[in-house]
Design a protein around this motif. Structure first.
Motif, PDB file in Angstrom:
ATOM      1  N   GLY A 121       0.807  -1.216   0.000  1.00  0.00           N
ATOM      2  CA  GLY A 121       0.000   0.000   0.000  1.00  0.00           C
ATOM      3  C   GLY A 121       0.833   1.255   0.000  1.00  0.00           C
ATOM      4  N   THR A 122       1.989   1.212   0.670  1.00  0.00           N
ATOM      5  CA  THR A 122       2.877   2.384   0.716  1.00  0.00           C
ATOM      6  C   THR A 122       3.287   2.819  -0.680  1.00  0.00           C
ATOM      7  OG1 THR A 122       3.758   1.806   2.893  1.00  0.00           O
ATOM      8  CG2 THR A 122       5.123   3.222   1.504  1.00  0.00           C
ATOM      9  N   VAL A 124       0.281   4.208  -2.712  1.00  0.00           N
ATOM     10  CA  VAL A 124      -0.093   5.568  -2.306  1.00  0.00           C
ATOM     11  C   VAL A 124       0.926   6.578  -2.818  1.00  0.00           C
ATOM     12  CG1 VAL A 124      -0.406   7.102  -0.322  1.00  0.00           C
ATOM     13  CG2 VAL A 124      -1.390   4.805  -0.283  1.00  0.00           C
ATOM     14  N   ASN A 125       2.217   6.225  -2.792  1.00  0.00           N
ATOM     15  CA  ASN A 125       3.256   7.145  -3.255  1.00  0.00           C
ATOM     16  C   ASN A 125       3.140   7.463  -4.741  1.00  0.00           C
ATOM     17  OD1 ASN A 125       4.559   7.676  -0.838  1.00  0.00           O
ATOM     18  ND2 ASN A 125       5.968   5.949  -1.042  1.00  0.00           N
ATOM     19  N   GLY A 163       2.829   7.834   1.450  1.00  0.00           N
ATOM     20  CA  GLY A 163       2.723   6.403   1.657  1.00  0.00           C
ATOM     21  C   GLY A 163       3.272   5.951   2.998  1.00  0.00           C
ATOM     22  N   TRP A 206       0.883   6.855   5.594  1.00  0.00           N
ATOM     23  CA  TRP A 206      -0.286   5.970   5.515  1.00  0.00           C
ATOM     24  C   TRP A 206      -0.011   4.631   6.194  1.00  0.00           C
ATOM     25  CZ3 TRP A 206      -0.638   1.117   3.429  1.00  0.00           C
ATOM     26  CH2 TRP A 206      -1.925   0.548   3.440  1.00  0.00           C
ATOM     27  N   ARG A 207       1.132   4.033   5.908  1.00  0.00           N
ATOM     28  CA  ARG A 207       1.395   2.708   6.509  1.00  0.00           C
ATOM     29  C   ARG A 207       1.594   2.819   8.013  1.00  0.00           C
ATOM     30  NH1 ARG A 207       7.511   0.428   6.571  1.00  0.00           N
ATOM     31  NH2 ARG A 207       8.588   2.076   5.433  1.00  0.00           N
ATOM     32  N   GLY A 217      -1.515  -2.507  -5.305  1.00  0.00           N
ATOM     33  CA  GLY A 217      -2.266  -1.548  -4.510  1.00  0.00           C
ATOM     34  C   GLY A 217      -3.750  -1.865  -4.493  1.00  0.00           C
TER      35      GLY A 217
END
Length: 372
Positions: free
Chosen positions: A103-104, A107-108, A115, A118-119, A338
């Motif tokens: 996910g990082t 998001v980036n 990201g 977020w993580r 993602g």
């Protein structure tokens, strides 16, 4: 009450204005840099020739193998971070940490540098752990990468010195400009003045909001690093670090064999050429852009240009075709991972709320006395 609200209005405007500007800088600058670099990247390039090179010469089997290797690098990163989280008392399932890593990067691609936040927030929320504690471990994770890149850069300068000197001799204007920047008194005066100003502000306003926030950040960073020194599994942590960066390097090495001319570069100049391109591409990730798009291709083009004289036909279009293929396929993989990540996270939130061993065991009042 109306008078009170009106009296507060002027004080709210600067704060709102500052928030708007900070958001514009954080989320507006990276897309501008990405678009600008991509525009310069494709200016004067024969797009039909580049498409022909990718369509007729790329062996996508090597690209697919490189993507598999990249997935392993994410898994090893998750396994390394899990050691730090366990040392802090944050017992997190490996699968959840792997999803946070996937996910990082996703998001980036949309919001650079967000990201990591977020993580941190995802793990802290799911495991009911203090955000600052998780953030400190994440900062340690990233700073260890910075140290690794620095060491690899020194190694590249040592082993690739002949190629670097040869390139500078063939491009005297580049060498002259580089030495002029390094020897410029204005550069060193500016660096010294900024450092002295920061020290003066730190001492003059020790209780200001900015200094207090910075102290808190440094405290979290220190805590994240300190736990590495006293945690169990330090050797395994170092092994995972080597595996992460070994995967990154191997991934690019495999990609070199996807195109005939870049395969010639790897065959003639060996791992040194790949190391130079690898270090340059790693350094390019420091440029605030969406997922490294733009700076990454520039870095690979510059690295390959050092060896172009020894490989006939290695033109700018060819190097750009290589860079765009590698970056494009990697970006597509991150998008797919993602999507998978956020689907699985949604399922997890509905069916697997944190209980028992999955919850954090860090004391609520303080994290300073976390046992090993």
């Amino acid at each position: 009450m109306k008078h009170t609200a009106d009296s507060n209005a002027p004080s709210m405007r600067p704060r709102r204005s500052a928030t708007i500007w900070s958001r514009l800088l954080r989320y507006g600058v990276p897309p501008v840099i990405t678009i600008g670099l991509c525009y310069l990247l494709f200016t004067g390039v024969d797009m039909h020739e580049m498409a022909r090179i990718i369509r007729t010469e790329c062996r996508f089997g090597y690209i697919a193998l490189a993507l598999v290797i990249s997935i392993f690098s994410h898994v090893f990163r998750a396994m390394r971070w899990r050691i730090q989280l366990n040392a802090l008392g944050i017992r997190t399932p490996l699968g959840i940490i792997i999803l946070s890593i996937f996910g990082t990067y996703a998001v980036n691609l949309v919001l650079p540098r967000l990201g990591e936040l977020w993580r941190t927030g995802y793990i802290a929320s799911r495991q009911r752990a203090p955000f600052s504690t998780v953030f400190g471990s994440m900062i340690c994770d990233r700073l260890s990468d910075t140290i690794t890149v620095f060491l690899l850069t020194l190694l590249a300068f040592v082993v690739a010195q002949p190629q670097i000197v040869s390139y500078l001799q063939q491009n005297p204007d580049t060498y002259t400009r580089l030495m002029a920047v390094i020897a410029s008194p204005a550069l060193w005066i500016t660096v010294t003045a900024v450092a002295l100003l920061c020290i003066a502000l730190w001492r003059r306003f020790p209780h200001s909001r900015i200094v207090t926030a910075l102290r808190s950040l440094l405290s979290g960073i220190w805590q994240g690093f300190a736990v590495v020194g006293r945690m169990e599994g330090k050797v395994l942590w170092l092994l995972y670090t080597a595996l992460i960066w070994g995967c990154y390097f191997t991934q690019l090495y495999v990609c070199f064999y996807a195109f005939p001319l870049t395969a010639d570069v790897a065959g003639e100049f060996g791992p040194t050429a790949v190391l130079v391109c690898f270090v340059l591409s790693s350094l390019s990730m420091a440029v605030p852009s969406n997922g490294g798009i733009g700076p990454y291709q520039w870095a690979l083009m510059f690295g390959l240009s050092m060896y172009a004289s020894g490989v006939p036909g290695l033109t700018r279009e060819y190097a750009l075709s290589f860079g765009n293929t590698v970056m494009g396929c990697q970006t597509l993989l991150l998008i797919l991972l993602g999507i998978l990540t956020f689907v699985l996270i949604s399922i997890d939130r509905h069916h697997n709320k944190p209980t028992g061993d999955d919850q954090c065991h860090v004391p609520a009042k303080s994290t300073d006395n976390v046992s090993d």
